[in-house]
Design an enzyme around this catalytic site. Structure first.
Site, short mmCIF file in Angstrom:
data_model
loop_
_atom_site.label_atom_id
_atom_site.label_comp_id
_atom_site.label_asym_id
_atom_site.label_seq_id
_atom_site.Cartn_x
_atom_site.Cartn_y
_atom_site.Cartn_z
N ASP A 17 -2.53 1.06 6.87
CA ASP A 17 -1.62 0.85 5.73
C ASP A 17 -1.21 -0.63 5.66
OD1 ASP A 17 -0.62 4.00 5.54
OD2 ASP A 17 -0.88 3.25 7.57
N ASP A 27 0.88 -1.18 0.00
CA ASP A 27 0.00 0.00 0.00
C ASP A 27 0.91 1.22 0.00
OD1 ASP A 27 -2.28 1.63 0.22
OD2 ASP A 27 -2.07 1.71 2.39
N GLU A 29 -1.73 -1.78 -5.01
CA GLU A 29 -3.04 -1.16 -5.25
C GLU A 29 -2.90 -0.06 -6.29
OE1 GLU A 29 -6.38 0.63 -2.43
OE2 GLU A 29 -5.64 -1.28 -1.71
#
Lengths: 187, 187
Positions: free
Chosen positions: B138, B7, B67
């Site tokens: 996160d 992330d 992502e």
């Protein structure tokens, strides 16, 4: 002083190494770094990193000047330029070279004399200033941001010198006057 | 299969290494990579690169799942996340590890069963699936994108197998039937 100017992009990155001082600038190296569109994005970014690291190692600049980015209307393009810019800043950071960032307006002001200059004018001025023989606007932009840093550095050196010649701040001058009066009274 | 989930962020990047297969996933490593806000951006990006490269070297994942980014309303933040993301993709690319990218909706669908799940639900599911003991979102997001890749890989392996069991495309089946008739006529 030797300055590396960079115009960042994922597909095309302009790099230019400019040394000397304003009025006597010399173009040491100018090139466009291309990455292969058919490969994956991580592979292209890795390739970009290696090519920028090569330039840093070959030309050992004292400082790097990179144009600040503003988002275009195309978000996908902006994202990719942002990612490429991150990789370039990372390569420069890992080489231990200081980075100075300039807005497009600052660059145009330094090279053409006014911040709203057109791309063509920037290209004409950089080719005149540096005898640049390239019609790639990425390379001209990389030259322009390097020239911009030379001008700015000269300017802050001049203002720094003037301040040093003037000797001190108002407070320091007041202290010096008080000390002189004290010394005079003692004698 | 060992998957590195990431992330991305300049200040905080979540990383998670998840191995096994859906139904029997195991969390090998989960951490938050922080960079020092007081240092320059190139220094932070260089630091981020080194820390991600360390994770890749220590845990040798088969694949990395990252992502996909969408621009937030804050352009400055988006720019910085984009730059950090570029550095992370570059580190993964230089390590020769394949990158799979997923949209936030795909990640939520894989982990929670529907694409509009809230952050809290994602955190609850990842801590249930992987016995994750962290309250950093996160890190939970890094776990979630790794789990997403495991699910997607299983799905495409299953559909791939089914297709292979069915033997062939309609054209291939027609060719096989014609060949069988030809062989029968010759005998």
């Amino acid at each position: 002083m030797r300055v590396l100017g960079v115009d960042p992009g994922l597909g095309r990155t302009g790099v230019a190494v400019v040394e000397g001082a304003p009025g006597a600038l010399r173009l040491v190296h100018a090139a466009r770094i291309d990455t292969v569109p058919q490969t994956s994005e991580p592979a292209r970014l890795a390739n970009l990193y290696d090519l920028v690291a090569d330039v840093l190692e070959s030309y050992t600049p004292d400082v790097a000047a990179v144009e600040q980015l503003f988002f275009s209307t195309n978000r996908r393009t902006a994202m990719r330029v942002g990612e490429a810019r991150g990789v370039i800043l990372c390569a420069i950071g890992r080489a231990g070279v200081h980075v100075a960032e300039y807005t497009p307006t600052q660059v145009k002001e330094a090279v053409c004399g006014y911040g709203a200059a057109h791309k063509k004018q920037v290209m004409r001025m950089t080719s005149r200033l540096l005898a640049l023989d390239s019609d790639a606007d990425d390379v001209a932009d990389a030259c322009a941001v390097a020239v911009c840093h030379h001008h700015r550095a000269r300017l802050s050196a001049l203002t720094g010198t003037r301040r040093r010649q003037a000797g001190s701040s108002p407070l320091e001058r007041a202290v010096a006057r008080a000390r002189a009066r004290f010394e005079a009274a003692r004698r």
